[in-house]
Design a protein around this motif. Structure first.
Motif, short mmCIF file in Angstrom:
data_model
loop_
_atom_site.label_atom_id
_atom_site.label_comp_id
_atom_site.label_asym_id
_atom_site.label_seq_id
_atom_site.Cartn_x
_atom_site.Cartn_y
_atom_site.Cartn_z
N LYS A 238 0.86 -1.19 0.00
CA LYS A 238 0.00 0.00 0.00
C LYS A 238 0.90 1.24 0.00
O LYS A 238 2.03 1.20 0.50
CB LYS A 238 -0.89 0.01 1.25
N PRO A 239 0.41 2.36 -0.54
CA PRO A 239 1.25 3.57 -0.66
C PRO A 239 1.86 4.02 0.66
O PRO A 239 1.23 3.93 1.72
CB PRO A 239 0.27 4.62 -1.18
N GLY A 240 3.11 4.47 0.57
CA GLY A 240 3.78 5.07 1.73
C GLY A 240 4.47 4.07 2.64
O GLY A 240 5.04 4.47 3.66
N LYS A 241 4.44 2.80 2.31
CA LYS A 241 5.03 1.78 3.20
C LYS A 241 6.45 1.41 2.79
O LYS A 241 7.26 1.02 3.63
CB LYS A 241 4.19 0.50 3.18
N LEU A 242 6.74 1.47 1.50
CA LEU A 242 8.07 1.05 1.03
C LEU A 242 9.05 2.22 1.15
O LEU A 242 8.73 3.33 0.71
CB LEU A 242 7.99 0.55 -0.41
N PRO A 243 10.23 1.99 1.70
CA PRO A 243 11.13 3.10 2.04
C PRO A 243 11.93 3.68 0.87
O PRO A 243 12.30 4.84 0.91
CB PRO A 243 12.08 2.46 3.05
N TYR A 244 12.21 2.87 -0.15
CA TYR A 244 13.10 3.33 -1.24
C TYR A 244 12.25 3.91 -2.38
O TYR A 244 11.04 4.08 -2.25
CB TYR A 244 13.95 2.12 -1.68
N LYS A 245 12.88 4.21 -3.54
CA LYS A 245 12.15 4.76 -4.70
C LYS A 245 11.13 3.74 -5.20
O LYS A 245 11.44 2.54 -5.33
CB LYS A 245 13.14 5.06 -5.84
N THR A 246 9.94 4.23 -5.49
CA THR A 246 8.87 3.31 -5.88
C THR A 246 8.21 3.68 -7.21
O THR A 246 8.26 4.84 -7.63
CB THR A 246 7.74 3.28 -4.82
N PHE A 247 7.57 2.70 -7.83
CA PHE A 247 6.56 2.93 -8.87
C PHE A 247 5.21 2.75 -8.19
O PHE A 247 5.07 1.94 -7.26
CB PHE A 247 6.68 1.92 -10.01
N LYS A 248 4.23 3.50 -8.72
CA LYS A 248 2.89 3.44 -8.12
C LYS A 248 1.84 3.22 -9.21
O LYS A 248 1.92 3.84 -10.27
CB LYS A 248 2.65 4.78 -7.42
N GLU A 249 0.88 2.37 -8.94
CA GLU A 249 -0.25 2.15 -9.86
C GLU A 249 -1.55 2.35 -9.09
O GLU A 249 -1.75 1.76 -8.04
CB GLU A 249 -0.24 0.71 -10.40
N GLU A 250 -2.41 3.19 -9.67
CA GLU A 250 -3.73 3.37 -9.06
C GLU A 250 -4.72 2.44 -9.74
O GLU A 250 -4.54 2.09 -10.90
CB GLU A 250 -4.17 4.82 -9.22
N TYR A 251 -5.72 2.02 -9.02
CA TYR A 251 -6.76 1.19 -9.63
C TYR A 251 -8.11 1.51 -9.02
O TYR A 251 -8.19 2.06 -7.91
CB TYR A 251 -6.41 -0.30 -9.51
N GLN A 252 -9.14 1.12 -9.77
CA GLN A 252 -10.51 1.46 -9.42
C GLN A 252 -11.08 0.52 -8.37
O GLN A 252 -10.92 -0.69 -8.47
CB GLN A 252 -11.33 1.34 -10.71
N LEU A 253 -11.71 1.08 -7.36
CA LEU A 253 -12.48 0.26 -6.42
C LEU A 253 -13.96 0.50 -6.72
O LEU A 253 -14.28 1.34 -7.57
CB LEU A 253 -12.20 0.70 -4.98
N GLU A 254 -14.82 -0.19 -6.01
CA GLU A 254 -16.25 0.03 -6.21
C GLU A 254 -16.58 1.51 -6.00
O GLU A 254 -17.27 2.13 -6.80
CB GLU A 254 -17.01 -0.85 -5.21
N TYR A 255 -16.05 2.07 -4.92
CA TYR A 255 -16.17 3.51 -4.69
C TYR A 255 -14.77 4.08 -4.56
O TYR A 255 -14.06 3.74 -3.63
CB TYR A 255 -16.95 3.80 -3.40
N GLY A 256 -14.38 4.92 -5.52
CA GLY A 256 -13.08 5.58 -5.43
C GLY A 256 -11.93 4.76 -6.00
O GLY A 256 -12.14 3.82 -6.77
N THR A 257 -10.71 5.13 -5.60
CA THR A 257 -9.53 4.44 -6.12
C THR A 257 -8.62 4.03 -4.97
O THR A 257 -8.73 4.54 -3.86
CB THR A 257 -8.70 5.36 -7.06
N ASP A 258 -7.74 3.10 -5.28
CA ASP A 258 -6.70 2.69 -4.33
C ASP A 258 -5.40 2.62 -5.12
O ASP A 258 -5.40 2.82 -6.33
CB ASP A 258 -7.06 1.34 -3.71
#
Ligand code: AMP
Length: 175
Positions: A84-104
């Motif tokens: 989940k976002p903000g947990k990995l300490p080094y440089k990251t890639f991030k992917e957003e995806y659709q939930l039933e309500y909103g995004t994660d």
């Protein structure tokens, strides 16, 4: 194998209205609690995947970690956490995806996979497929190739398999 899958299936507990109303939650903790069943699950994952020629297992926070880490040890592969976002300490890639309500969103360390490496993705459950698809994209953004995506459980009525059409999907238990 059929008998073992049936034993696993029977151990999975349905919890209605968790984490919110209308969701029938598939609780895997009774499987983990039983040494024999936990070992059976890992054994079956190993049988399904050992010939896929991958070097790494990437698992999805948090229940994916439980199976992914055990399988990585059994098959002598490296382990990559997708978090989940903000947990990995080094440089990251991030992917957003659709939930039933909103995004994660999910993240991976940019150097978690060496370009060209084959990676097995694992999670506990396939529902709509959004989580697994985002995870597959993260592996690919690192330059990795997804050898297959495997799940303990698939909720077939949600047809998440369709979203994962570009990938080989392996599931032990279907509801
Ligand atoms: P999805 O992106 O819709 O395929 O959702 C899959 C993710 O949500 C997995 O990481 C599962 O652990 C979790 N999940 C979704 N639905 C359920 C459910 N009915 N029971 C347990 N976990 C679920």
């Amino acid at each position: 194998m059929k008998k073992q899958i049936e034993q696993l299936k029977q151990a999975i507990r349905d919890v209605p209205d968790f984490p919110k109303e209308g969701i029938l939650f598939k609780d895997i903790t009774p499987v983990l609690q039983d040494a024999q069943l936990f070992a059976t699950a890992i054994e079956l994952f190993a049988k399904q995947t050992e010939n896929l020629g991958f070097e790494l297992i990437a698992a999805i926070e948090s229940r994916g970690f439980i199976f992914g880490a055990a399988l990585a040890l059994k098959l002598n592969k490296g382990f990559v956490p997708i978090r989940k976002p903000g947990k990995l300490p080094y440089k990251t890639f991030k992917e957003e995806y659709q939930l039933e309500y909103g995004t994660d969103a999910l993240e991976i360390h940019q150097d978690a996979v060496t370009p060209g490496q084959k990676v097995l993705l694992i999670d506990d459950l396939l529902a709509t497929g959004g989580t697994a698809l985002a995870s597959a994209k993260l592996v690919e953004r690192c330059g990795g190739k997804v050898a297959a995506i495997c799940f303990l459980i698939e909720l077939t009525f949600l047809n998440g398999i369709q979203k994962l059409g570009n990938y080989q999907v392996k599931t032990l238990i279907k509801f």
